[in-house]
Design an enzyme around this catalytic site. Structure first.
Site, PDB file in Angstrom:
ATOM      1  N   HIS A   1      -2.125  10.264  -0.635  1.00  0.00           N
ATOM      2  CA  HIS A   1      -2.410   9.008  -1.320  1.00  0.00           C
ATOM      3  C   HIS A   1      -2.344   9.181  -2.831  1.00  0.00           C
ATOM      4  CE1 HIS A   1      -3.747   5.481   0.918  1.00  0.00           C
ATOM      5  NE2 HIS A   1      -3.822   6.320   1.926  1.00  0.00           N
TER       6      HIS A   1
ATOM      7  N   GLU B   1       0.829  -1.220   0.000  1.00  0.00           N
ATOM      8  CA  GLU B   1       0.000   0.000   0.000  1.00  0.00           C
ATOM      9  C   GLU B   1       0.855   1.258   0.000  1.00  0.00           C
ATOM     10  OE1 GLU B   1      -3.275   0.011   2.800  1.00  0.00           O
ATOM     11  OE2 GLU B   1      -3.404   2.201   2.695  1.00  0.00           O
TER      12      GLU B   1
HETATM   13  C1  MEV Z   1      -5.756   3.507   4.926  1.00  0.00           C
HETATM   14  O1  MEV Z   1      -4.999   2.380   4.590  1.00  0.00           O
HETATM   15  C2  MEV Z   1      -5.822   3.644   6.428  1.00  0.00           C
HETATM   16  C3  MEV Z   1      -6.736   4.749   6.934  1.00  0.00           C
HETATM   17  O2  MEV Z   1      -8.046   4.599   6.392  1.00  0.00           O
HETATM   18  C4  MEV Z   1      -6.763   4.625   8.439  1.00  0.00           C
HETATM   19  C5  MEV Z   1      -7.755   5.532   9.115  1.00  0.00           C
HETATM   20  O3  MEV Z   1      -8.777   5.902   8.509  1.00  0.00           O
HETATM   21  O4  MEV Z   1      -7.518   5.822  10.292  1.00  0.00           O
HETATM   22  C6  MEV Z   1      -6.250   6.112   6.509  1.00  0.00           C
END
Ligand code: MEV
Length: 441
Positions: free
Chosen positions: A394, A85
């Site tokens: 992201h 990821e």
């Molecule tokens: C994404 O891999 C993880 C998050 O969704 C965690 C969160 O929302 O606390 C960003």
């Protein structure tokens, strides 16, 4: 080609298996070339990798990265992470750097006991079972010593043996719940071997005392297996800083405002399971990545962690935030059953190096490092969520991946990164952008 039942697949050689699978593909040459190119250069290592699992066709690579600057209990660690990821390693590294200037992560291991269970039905008088318990425990301990001796010498071995009566839930159902210390190993094989031996011993024990009123058939062993729920193999970790030192995190928020919003976000994950699952997933982004990089069992760690998150009867956040006397304190507590010896830890060609990079930690230190990576990931996620959101970071990573898929040159990559600073990233838009750059439509 359509799939059909394959008789005796597991018995075939790797070449035969490959032929069957590739014959069904449109472009089998590409598939075989790809698999071949990912084989380890050393055939012995390749063979060992293939033997970790079954019906192996080749290797499935994942990125192996590091998050440097983790200050844990006053010592710096560079933490190896395996994850597919985007942003996970960057987020952990950024949180690690941020907290290194504020005393770092404070971690401690609360307990390391693991649990094994012998599940059985008792069809006789319950008094006969209960009355023989003390004698049974001694018998099991003494007669399984050939399996526990080495572990005992390493500081581990058997702990408490308890009889649990669950007949109110299932007719005649009891279990022996047995505590184990497994030193620096995760201990699954050790625990399961001892449990299987003990269940055989239980049969002998009760057949021997059959003269004293207990019938041979009173005992029916159902199964013997470790429990991956390890609420007594728990690590705790926290970060803390005065509000004033959080004021630089986001323009427009004072340190106090940031801390207040942050606590609210974590509290939401304590009251709403829908949010809690995502919140905890963010914690496991960091945890799983280190567990994988050290060739430990991430399914076991995940399963225990989620069960622990539900220990109050409701699924909640694994982390907590407290605000007291102008101080922000974020903590994480969860079970982490991992090993630094045994299993694949010394066999996997990169896990060995992960331990070297970490300075050869023992199992307790590894628990603390993993928990710190989880807390760092959680901090970074909430920090983004309550400020600019997560899509910004992201999407930058996502853009990089799309550019790689589309075979962008270094020059095209630089232009695209500049352009998409202010434009929404989607596969189609990036493709169109590149096409234009390349003189197409
Ligand atoms: C994404 O891999 C993880 C998050 O969704 C965690 C969160 O929302 O606390 C960003």
């Amino acid at each position: 080609m359509e799939d059909k039942f394959i008789q005796g697949f597991s018995k075939l050689s790797k070449e035969q298996k490959l032929k069957i699978i590739s014959d069904r593909l449109v472009d089998d040459t590409d598939f075989l070339t790809e698999l071949n190119s990912l084989n380890h250069r050393n055939p012995e290592v390749q063979l060992m990798l293939e033997q970790f699992s079954e019906n192996t066709l080749g290797n499935f690579p994942l990125p192996y990265g590091v998050a440097p600057n983790f200050l844990i209990n006053g010592r710096y660690f560079t933490v190896p992470m395996v994850t597919e990821e985007s942003s996970v390693v960057a987020a952990a590294a950024s949180a690690a750097r941020f907290w290194s200037e504020k005393g770092g992560f404070h971690a401690s291991v609360k307990s390391t006991t693991k649990v094994g269970q012998i599940h059985f039905c008792w069809h006789g008088e319950s008094a006969a079972l209960i009355n023989s318990l003390d004698e049974l425990k001694v018998y099991l301990e003494e007669n399984s010593r050939h399996l526990t001796r080495k572990m005992t010498e390493r500081g581990g071995g058997l702990r408490e043996i308890e009889l649990i009566d669950l007949t109110e839930f299932l007719d005649n159902y009891y279990q022996l719940r047995i505590g184990f210390e497994t030193a620096d190993s995760m201990g699954a094989n050790f625990i399961n071997s001892v449990l299987e031996e003990m269940s055989s011993l239980m049969k002998i024990f009760f057949s021997r005392i059959s003269e004293s009123g207990v019938e041979k058939e009173d005992l029916e062993i159902i199964m013997s297996i470790l429990s991956n729920y390890t609420p007594d193999c728990v690590v705790e970790c926290f970060i803390e800083a005065p509000f004033s030192s959080l004021s630089t995190i986001h323009e427009g928020f004072s340190g106090e405002e940031f801390a207040r919003r942050f606590k609210l976000a974590v509290d939401i994950a304590s009251v709403d399971p829908f949010r809690a699952v995502t919140h905890n997933k963010g914690i496991f982004n960091g945890i799983d990545a280190v567990v994988l990089a050290t060739a430990n069992d991430f399914r076991a760690v995940e399963a225990a962690g989620h069960a622990y998150a539900s220990r109050s009867g409701k699924y909640r956040s694994l982390s907590r935030v407290e605000l007291r006397d102008d101080v922000f304190r974020m903590s994480l507590e969860l079970p982490i059953a991992v090993g630094t010896v045994g299993g694949l830890t010394s066999l996997h060609p990169l896990a060995k190096w992960s331990f070297e990079i970490l300075g050869k930690p023992d199992a307790r230190e590894l628990m603390m490092i993993i928990a710190s990576a989880g807390l760092a990931s959680n901090f970074a996620a909430i920090r983004s969520l309550i400020t600019h959101g997560i899509q910004k970071g992201h999407m930058k990573m996502h853009l990089g991946n799309i550019l790689s898929v589309l075979g962008a040159s270094a020059e095209e990559r630089a232009t695209a990164l500049g352009y998409f600073e202010n434009h929404t990233v989607s596969y189609r838009d990036v493709e169109q952008f590149l096409n234009k750059q390349r003189g197409g439509q």
